[in-house]
Design a protein around this motif. Structure first.
Motif, mmCIF file in Angstrom:
data_model
loop_
_atom_site.group_PDB
_atom_site.id
_atom_site.type_symbol
_atom_site.label_atom_id
_atom_site.label_comp_id
_atom_site.label_asym_id
_atom_site.label_seq_id
_atom_site.Cartn_x
_atom_site.Cartn_y
_atom_site.Cartn_z
ATOM 1 N N UNK A 94 95.893 11.046 -41.260
ATOM 2 C CA UNK A 94 95.371 10.602 -39.971
ATOM 3 C C UNK A 94 94.042 9.876 -40.151
ATOM 4 N N UNK A 95 93.096 10.523 -40.818
ATOM 5 C CA UNK A 95 91.774 9.922 -41.002
ATOM 6 C C UNK A 95 91.820 8.694 -41.914
ATOM 7 N N UNK A 96 92.649 8.734 -42.936
ATOM 8 C CA UNK A 96 92.742 7.598 -43.858
ATOM 9 C C UNK A 96 93.309 6.355 -43.196
ATOM 10 N N UNK A 97 94.395 6.519 -42.451
ATOM 11 C CA UNK A 97 95.002 5.354 -41.811
ATOM 12 C C UNK A 97 94.151 4.816 -40.666
ATOM 13 N N UNK A 98 93.509 5.704 -39.884
ATOM 14 C CA UNK A 98 92.648 5.182 -38.816
ATOM 15 C C UNK A 98 91.416 4.505 -39.401
ATOM 16 N N UNK A 99 90.919 4.997 -40.524
ATOM 17 C CA UNK A 99 89.790 4.337 -41.194
ATOM 18 C C UNK A 99 90.209 2.964 -41.696
ATOM 19 N N UNK A 100 91.420 2.857 -42.210
ATOM 20 C CA UNK A 100 91.912 1.577 -42.719
ATOM 21 C C UNK A 100 91.906 0.513 -41.629
ATOM 22 N N UNK A 101 92.612 0.763 -40.522
ATOM 23 C CA UNK A 101 92.688 -0.274 -39.487
ATOM 24 C C UNK A 101 91.356 -0.450 -38.766
ATOM 25 N N UNK A 102 90.650 0.664 -38.523
ATOM 26 C CA UNK A 102 89.351 0.551 -37.856
ATOM 27 C C UNK A 102 88.364 -0.264 -38.670
ATOM 28 N N UNK A 103 88.332 -0.034 -39.974
ATOM 29 C CA UNK A 103 87.414 -0.768 -40.842
ATOM 30 C C UNK A 103 87.808 -2.232 -40.977
ATOM 31 N N UNK A 104 89.110 -2.507 -40.987
ATOM 32 C CA UNK A 104 89.535 -3.917 -41.025
ATOM 33 C C UNK A 104 89.088 -4.650 -39.765
#
Length: 192
Positions: A94-104
């Motif tokens: 959950x945290x990894x994937x939301x960090x991925x799109x949020x950071x992009x």
């Protein structure tokens, strides 16, 4: 980038070979070298005024790497994992994937690839919180029933979507603060 390549190598090793063999570690080493060869020039060429963008991009790849490691661990061992471990893997994804799109999206706003203005629309809080609740409930259900491919897919999809919904209503001037929060999410994901 090397971490993402490592995560991909672990995921492929899990899907194809049923685990990481000694040959798999060679592929991981190659992935790290390739990622370093790509990342080092980016770090050297990027001007100091673009450090926030570079940081956002690094967090995106760090979050993705942690999420992919969680996916690989889940796919390889889902029937043997304890409830606690499944909960930690769901949190990691959950945290990894939301960090991925949020950071992009933070990178895109800082680089002015996408509009730096906040994107607001009626009901956005309902949509954002609904997506977060879907991601969390999918993770909880996956912890209870590790064989649920629907919960697994919903966890990934809702986490990716929530990362976007989290960032789009925030203006470009606030992105350095957002990047600090996303850094914490990436760290929590890797810790899980």
């Amino acid at each position: 980038i090397g971490l993402v390549a490592t995560g991909i190598a672990m995921l492929v090793g899990t899907l194809v070979g049923g685990g990481i063999s000694s040959q798999g570690f060679i592929w991981i080493a190659i992935a790290i070298v390739v990622g370093g060869a790509i990342g080092t020039p980016m770090a050297i060429v990027m001007p100091m005024t673009a450090v926030p963008q570079r940081t956002a991009l690094s967090h995106a790849f760090g979050g993705l790497a942690a999420a992919l490691v969680g996916v690989a661990e889940y796919l390889e061992n889902r029937s043997k994992l304890s409830t606690f471990t499944l909960g930690a893997l769901a949190t990691e994804m959950l945290l990894g994937f939301l960090t991925f799109t949020g950071s992009l999206f933070a990178f895109g706003k800082l680089q002015e690839i996408i509009s730096t203005r906040p994107v607001v629309y009626p009901g956005r809080n309902f949509v954002s919180l609904g997506t977060l609740v879907l991601a969390i409930s999918s993770g909880v259900y996956l912890t209870i029933d590790p064989s649920s491919t629907l919960a697994f897919g919903l966890l990934i999809g809702a986490s990716l979507a929530f990362g976007v919904f989290l960032i789009i209503p925030i203006g470009g001037a606030d992105m350095p603060t957002v990047i600090a929060i996303l850094n914490a999410y990436a760290g929590l994901s890797a810790s899980a």
